[in-house]
Design a protein around this motif. Structure first.
Motif, PDB file in Angstrom:
ATOM      1  N   LEU A 165       0.644  -1.409   0.049  1.00 28.18           N
ATOM      2  CA  LEU A 165       0.052  -0.046   0.118  1.00 28.18           C
ATOM      3  C   LEU A 165       0.612   1.153   0.056  1.00 28.18           C
ATOM      4  CD1 LEU A 165      -2.730  -1.207   2.470  1.00 28.18           C
ATOM      5  CD2 LEU A 165      -3.162  -0.379   0.061  1.00 28.18           C
ATOM      6  N   TRP A 166       2.144   1.084   0.438  1.00 23.30           N
ATOM      7  CA  TRP A 166       2.999   2.405   0.502  1.00 23.30           C
ATOM      8  C   TRP A 166       2.977   3.248  -0.720  1.00 23.30           C
ATOM      9  CZ3 TRP A 166       4.762   4.329   4.663  1.00 23.30           C
ATOM     10  CH2 TRP A 166       5.809   5.102   4.577  1.00 23.30           C
ATOM     11  N   SER A 167       2.973   2.736  -2.041  1.00 29.51           N
ATOM     12  CA  SER A 167       2.938   3.606  -3.041  1.00 29.51           C
ATOM     13  C   SER A 167       1.429   4.149  -3.378  1.00 29.51           C
ATOM     14  CB  SER A 167       3.413   2.812  -4.614  1.00 29.51           C
ATOM     15  OG  SER A 167       2.423   1.687  -4.643  1.00 29.51           O
ATOM     16  N   TYR A 168       0.560   3.822  -2.624  1.00 28.76           N
ATOM     17  CA  TYR A 168      -0.870   4.392  -2.608  1.00 28.76           C
ATOM     18  C   TYR A 168      -1.152   5.628  -1.621  1.00 28.76           C
ATOM     19  CZ  TYR A 168      -2.065   0.675  -6.171  1.00 28.76           C
ATOM     20  OH  TYR A 168      -2.151   0.164  -7.049  1.00 28.76           O
ATOM     21  N   TYR A 218       7.582   6.276  -5.125  1.00 23.74           N
ATOM     22  CA  TYR A 218       6.561   6.374  -6.170  1.00 23.74           C
ATOM     23  C   TYR A 218       5.391   6.380  -5.606  1.00 23.74           C
ATOM     24  CZ  TYR A 218       4.264   5.467 -10.419  1.00 23.74           C
ATOM     25  OH  TYR A 218       3.313   5.704 -11.384  1.00 23.74           O
ATOM     26  N   SER A 219       4.589   7.264  -6.222  1.00 22.17           N
ATOM     27  CA  SER A 219       3.237   7.441  -5.824  1.00 22.17           C
ATOM     28  C   SER A 219       2.284   7.092  -7.035  1.00 22.17           C
ATOM     29  CB  SER A 219       2.930   8.782  -5.226  1.00 22.17           C
ATOM     30  OG  SER A 219       1.489   8.711  -5.012  1.00 22.17           O
ATOM     31  N   HIS A 220       1.285   6.111  -6.952  1.00 24.92           N
ATOM     32  CA  HIS A 220       0.206   5.938  -8.048  1.00 24.92           C
ATOM     33  C   HIS A 220      -0.692   7.151  -8.001  1.00 24.92           C
ATOM     34  CE1 HIS A 220       1.198   1.762  -9.096  1.00 24.92           C
ATOM     35  NE2 HIS A 220       1.162   1.549  -7.847  1.00 24.92           N
ATOM     36  N   LYS A 221      -1.194   7.621  -8.871  1.00 24.64           N
ATOM     37  CA  LYS A 221      -2.161   8.591  -8.877  1.00 24.64           C
ATOM     38  C   LYS A 221      -3.239   8.409 -10.223  1.00 24.64           C
ATOM     39  CE  LYS A 221       1.323  12.153 -10.154  1.00 24.64           C
ATOM     40  NZ  LYS A 221       2.308  11.376  -9.766  1.00 24.64           N
ATOM     41  N   GLY A 222      -3.978   9.423 -10.152  1.00 19.98           N
ATOM     42  CA  GLY A 222      -5.206   9.601 -11.334  1.00 19.98           C
ATOM     43  C   GLY A 222      -6.689   9.562 -10.701  1.00 19.98           C
TER      44      GLY A 222
END
Ligand SMILES: [Fe+2]
Ligand SMILES: [Fe+2]
Lengths: 251, 312
Positions: A165-168, A218-222
């Protein structure tokens, strides 16, 4: 529409509440301990309640005689502005707890700051929600600690959840134009200030839980712009089924 | 004090309607009967969460979703009070759950029927919670104190559920053709199973006599069933729905509705495991319990670590 930006800004948080509340509702009747089944349902109930307050306000801003249900039930996935974090599937109890913790540490400080919004309506929704969220954060943080510092198995499971979940976790504190406009107009929250407090809290709890903090940045986004994961379509298929199958009926 | 004397004192209390409390002496059979009945009731509450939980994520409005969540949460709370009442009789919740999972302990058969449309959320509240109230209100006066007190809290919430369920039905019946059809279909499926909730006929009920003597039961199965039918038929009329029983008619002489013969073969089949969802319900409970094992172990391990630190 009297204020498109305010409308968008409110929907971001309303959608976070609804989608996470919907996810938690999937646990109802299936929790690992009866007391925790009740706690999960309780948080779901609070989140749906918060979503309703925001949607009601957003619907008023929208005008056009729209209701909270029009906003929840009749928008398609691209209209939803929730972050990707809250639409992630429940996984095991440890995954749900970690997702909840990473959300609560945001929402708690978000509401704290939103209580001083120049918009009285938002300030009052924030005050009510903040009280609830303090309790949610205590619950999820306690469980992160309990699972992290419990058995080898629980430690490994919740560490795995954290890694996944870190990248979220950061999409929610990355500013969109709705966020910066809201801040400039005086009714929004400074995400930069919020992030500092939030990160400190996350670090403190993870340390107490004896978990190792992942190094990735890194981060997911959108999500906040309406570009979601594949999960949201299924969530909405479930959520919106009756309104879509029998349009225009009273329930 | 000799056992006979203790038994005599116990019977006097029962006759004088003095509550029996956990520390009081009680006959072993009384204790066993209570454990069976209260745990069966607790299991019904938590298995009963499943058919309604099935529609929470699909609730048709946010108001209904919140109400459905709150209702199912109430049922979990009922389970909790009842397990606690049972524990005052010297049994552990985990052992009771083991009996549920192995099939040794029973739960209300009604929850072995599926929820196939949103209207089932209305029908369950109206009929199933309605029948539960009929069964449970007399239990507020049960001779065993912790049980009676748990039932007072439970009954208050059940009557709220009943009104809420009826209101769902009313909304559907005032709605579109499709909604009315949904409501009628739900009544067709839930009517007979609801009548079965009162248990076998008095002639076939093996526990009734002793339970009435002990003040655990106040009315017979048939008395309660009749009362339920009498109360519910006028409510169905207001909804404009047809109760699926061709023999149903008002009997002026008796001052009650006459109704058709229950399909007892179906009743005994569902009880013995052949209902449409028996396996599914128990599997869901077992899965929740088994998947939760590591969580409960972690919570215990953590609590122990904390306790040790305090001592040190
Ligand atoms: Fe109940
Ligand atoms: Fe109920």
């Amino acid at each position: 529409m009297t204020d498109q930006n305010k409308f968008d800004y409110i929907l971001q948080q309303a959608d976070n509440c609804l989608i996470l509340g919907q996810r938690l509702a999937e646990w109802c009747g299936h929790g690992p301990i009866l007391e925790q089944d009740i706690a999960l349902t309780n948080i779901s109930l609070d989140l749906i309640g918060q979503a309703r307050l925001f949607y009601q306000y957003a619907a008023e801003i929208q005008g056009e005689e729209k209701t909270e249900d029009d906003l929840a039930y009749l928008r398609d996935a691209w209209g939803f502005k929730n972050v990707l974090l809250v639409e992630q599937p429940n996984g095991d109890f440890g995954f749900t707890i970690m997702r909840q913790f990473l959300y609560d540490t945001f929402s708690c400080y978000f509401y704290e700051a939103l209580m001083s919004s120049s918009d009285e309506r938002l300030a009052s929704i924030a005050a009510k929600s903040h009280k609830e969220t303090l309790y949610h954060m205590k619950w999820s943080a306690d469980w992160v600690i309990r699972l992290g510092d419990g058995t080898v198995e629980s430690h490994n499971r919740v560490q795995q959840a954290l890694n996944e979940l870190w990248s979220y976790k950061d999409e929610i504190v990355i500013e969109t134009s709705a966020d910066s406009d809201a801040l400039a107009a005086g009714y929004g929250v400074s995400l930069a200030e919020l992030k500092e407090k939030r990160d400190a809290k996350i670090t403190a709890v993870l340390e107490e839980a004896t978990l190792s903090i992942p190094e990735g940045t890194y981060s997911h986004k959108g999500g906040k712009e309406g570009v979601h994961s594949e999960h949201l379509g299924y969530i909405l298929a479930d959520l919106q089924f009756l309104q879509r199958a029998y349009p225009g009926n009273e329930w | 004090m000799s056992t006979e004397l203790l038994e005599q004192k116990f019977n006097e209390k029962i006759d004088q309607e003095v509550r029996i409390e956990p520390k009081d002496w009680m006959p072993e059979k009384y204790r066993k009967t209570l454990i069976r009945q209260i745990s069966q009731h607790a299991h019904s509450e938590i298995v009963g969460m499943l058919p309604e939980a099935n529609w929470i994520t699909r609730a048709p409005s946010l108001r209904r979703k919140a109400a459905a969540l709150a209702k199912v949460q109430d049922e979990a709370g009922h389970g909790l009070y009842l397990y606690s009442a049972c524990e005052t009789l010297g049994v552990e919740r985990d052992d009771l759950l083991a009996d549920l999972h192995s099939g040794k302990a029973k739960y209300s058969s009604i929850f072995n029927y599926p929820t196939l449309s949103w209207a089932d959320m209305g029908a369950i509240g109206w009929l199933v919670d309605g029948a539960a109230i009929m069964n449970q209100v007399p239990l507020c006066r049960a001779s065993y104190g912790p049980y009676a007190r748990a039932m007072v809290r439970v009954c208050k919430e059940e009557s709220f559920h009943q009104r809420q369920g009826y209101e769902i039905m009313l909304t559907l019946c005032k709605g579109s053709e499709a909604q009315k059809k949904m409501a009628q279909d739900a009544l067709n499926r839930w009517w007979w199973p609801s009548l079965m909730m009162f248990g076998p006929t008095d002639a076939d009920s093996k526990h009734t006599e002793q339970s009435m003597r002990w003040g655990i039961k106040r009315f017979t199965n048939d008395e309660l069933r009749q009362k339920f039918v009498d109360v519910t038929i006028p409510q169905a009329e207001i909804l404009g729905l047809t109760v699926p029983d061709k023999d149903l008619k008002w009997n002026e002489e008796r001052g009650h509705y006459d109704f058709g013969e229950i399909n007892w073969e179906e009743f005994f089949n569902v009880i013995s495991g052949n209902g449409p969802c028996n396996k599914q319900r128990i599997d869901a409970r077992k899965k929740a319990y088994d998947d939760g094992a590591w969580v409960r172990e972690a919570a215990n391990a953590y609590a122990e670590k904390k306790a040790k630190k305090k001592v040190a």
